[in-house]
Design a protein around this motif. Structure first.
Motif, mmCIF file in Angstrom:
data_model
loop_
_atom_site.group_PDB
_atom_site.id
_atom_site.type_symbol
_atom_site.label_atom_id
_atom_site.label_comp_id
_atom_site.label_asym_id
_atom_site.label_seq_id
_atom_site.Cartn_x
_atom_site.Cartn_y
_atom_site.Cartn_z
ATOM 1 N N ALA A 42 8.223 8.340 12.274
ATOM 2 C CA ALA A 42 8.566 9.765 12.221
ATOM 3 C C ALA A 42 8.230 10.499 13.517
ATOM 4 O O ALA A 42 8.748 11.580 13.772
ATOM 5 C CB ALA A 42 7.838 10.435 11.049
ATOM 6 N N ASN A 52 0.465 16.497 7.766
ATOM 7 C CA ASN A 52 0.985 15.739 6.623
ATOM 8 C C ASN A 52 2.245 16.367 6.035
ATOM 9 O O ASN A 52 3.144 15.654 5.576
ATOM 10 C CB ASN A 52 -0.098 15.618 5.545
ATOM 11 N N GLN A 53 2.328 17.696 6.031
ATOM 12 C CA GLN A 53 3.508 18.343 5.479
ATOM 13 C C GLN A 53 4.744 18.021 6.313
ATOM 14 O O GLN A 53 5.813 17.700 5.769
ATOM 15 C CB GLN A 53 3.303 19.859 5.418
ATOM 16 N N GLU A 54 4.614 18.078 7.638
ATOM 17 C CA GLU A 54 5.746 17.764 8.511
ATOM 18 C C GLU A 54 6.158 16.304 8.358
ATOM 19 O O GLU A 54 7.353 15.980 8.319
ATOM 20 C CB GLU A 54 5.366 18.043 9.970
ATOM 21 N N SER A 56 5.704 14.475 5.732
ATOM 22 C CA SER A 56 6.315 14.342 4.414
ATOM 23 C C SER A 56 7.794 14.732 4.459
ATOM 24 O O SER A 56 8.655 14.054 3.889
ATOM 25 C CB SER A 56 5.569 15.217 3.406
ATOM 26 N N GLU A 57 8.093 15.824 5.166
ATOM 27 C CA GLU A 57 9.480 16.283 5.279
ATOM 28 C C GLU A 57 10.335 15.280 6.048
ATOM 29 O O GLU A 57 11.500 15.054 5.709
ATOM 30 C CB GLU A 57 9.510 17.645 5.968
ATOM 31 N N ARG A 58 9.764 14.659 7.062
ATOM 32 C CA ARG A 58 10.543 13.720 7.875
ATOM 33 C C ARG A 58 10.759 12.377 7.189
ATOM 34 O O ARG A 58 11.793 11.736 7.373
ATOM 35 C CB ARG A 58 9.854 13.485 9.225
ATOM 36 N N THR A 59 9.782 11.947 6.414
ATOM 37 C CA THR A 59 9.876 10.632 5.783
ATOM 38 C C THR A 59 10.469 10.670 4.390
ATOM 39 O O THR A 59 10.926 9.651 3.875
ATOM 40 C CB THR A 59 8.491 9.971 5.697
ATOM 41 N N GLY A 60 10.425 11.852 3.743
ATOM 42 C CA GLY A 60 10.871 11.941 2.358
ATOM 43 C C GLY A 60 9.835 11.457 1.368
ATOM 44 O O GLY A 60 10.112 11.347 0.169
ATOM 45 N N LYS A 63 3.670 14.383 -0.196
ATOM 46 C CA LYS A 63 2.584 14.695 0.731
ATOM 47 C C LYS A 63 1.325 13.902 0.415
ATOM 48 O O LYS A 63 0.587 13.499 1.325
ATOM 49 C CB LYS A 63 2.286 16.197 0.699
#
Length: 278
Positions: A42, A52-54, A56-60, A63
């Motif tokens: 990512a 971690n939030q970013e 999470s958004e990039r990996t799907g 969190k």
């Protein structure tokens, strides 16, 4: 070695939202390892530290799952945890792996002057790309020294089914590789099997007739590109070199008359230098 906890740095453990460990159709496939690697993938060269939030958004990934992955990867040295801002960047172990990978691809050193000359001559961004799941990853770039180029950079991922590099990879892939990719695309819902087959057929026809594949606004309306495959005796899958630029500079006519044939010749020069001319 520091024992690895089952909780992340914020105390987050396994929650109901975490995907279960599934054996899947391939019992040899390690799902947890795949999730950890997706976190490493990512990161991009233009990034600052990521939370971690970013990630999470990039990996799907949820969190809480990302939290456990980043904690574990930081304990192992693959991520560097910046505690003051609760974010991460790639750590020394990840950098060491990257350096080892480059050493194991010695043709890149030989390619450097060839591809830099091509970038200067055509005024386009020249890139070395590799497949990463259902994308192509920019692994190295050569920019013209006397002209501005498009914004793509090392670490950027582009679609496998809509770009010159992706189509080139599909066109040169083995039947076994294509079968696996077909299953992945269908499972992801991005393409039907018939649509995938049609894309591969057209790409193979273009590569066979011209020696390269093109994308004329296929991914981004204002970007055109042309790509040529390169196979090394030291690797199991094909790599791809491409030239790309804004469509007002890299027109379809210019690809056909100049840049496409020139890219094909430069890749041929590299193959000759490697002693593997076809």
């Amino acid at each position: 070695m520091t024992p690895i906890s089952k909780t992340g740095e914020s105390g987050e453990g396994l929650r109901e939202e975490d995907p279960p460990e599934e054996a899947g159709p391939d019992r040899r496939f390690a799902t947890t390892l795949a999730r950890g690697l997706s976190v490493l993938r990512a990161f991009r060269t233009s990034d600052g530290p990521l939370g971690n939030q970013e990630l999470s958004e990039r990996t799907g990934l949820p969190k809480s799952t990302v939290s456990r992955m980043t904690y574990t990867l930081s304990q192992l040295g693959y991520l560097d945890h910046l505690r003051s801002i609760e974010k991460y960047r790639l750590g020394p172990a990840a950098l060491a792996l990257g350096n080892i990978a480059r050493v194991n691809l010695p043709f890149l050193e030989i390619a450097n002057p060839i591809m830099q000359e091509l970038a200067d001559e055509t005024g386009t961004l020249v890139a070395f790309t590799v497949r990463d799941q259902l994308s192509m990853l920019y692994a190295h770039c050569w920019r013209p020294r006397a002209a501005a180029t498009i914004w793509l950079e090392v670490g950027r991922k582009i679609p496998l089914d809509k770009t010159a590099s992706g189509l080139c990879f599909l066109a040169s892939a083995s039947e076994r590789e294509c079968r696996g990719l077909r299953q992945e695309f269908v499972a992801s819902g991005e393409l039907t099997g018939d649509a995938f087959d049609s894309i591969v057929k057209r790409a193979r026809q273009q590569l066979l007739s011209l020696g390269y594949t093109t994308s004329i606004g296929g991914w981004v309306d204002t970007i055109n590109a042309v790509a040529v495959p390169f196979r090394s005796h030291e690797a199991s899958q094909a790599f791809v070199f491409n030239c790309g630029d804004l469509s007002n500079n890299l027109t379809e006519a210019r690809i056909t008359e100049e840049v496409g044939p020139l890219l094909r010749r430069r890749v041929g020069d590299l193959e000759a230098r490697m002693g593997q001319s076809t």
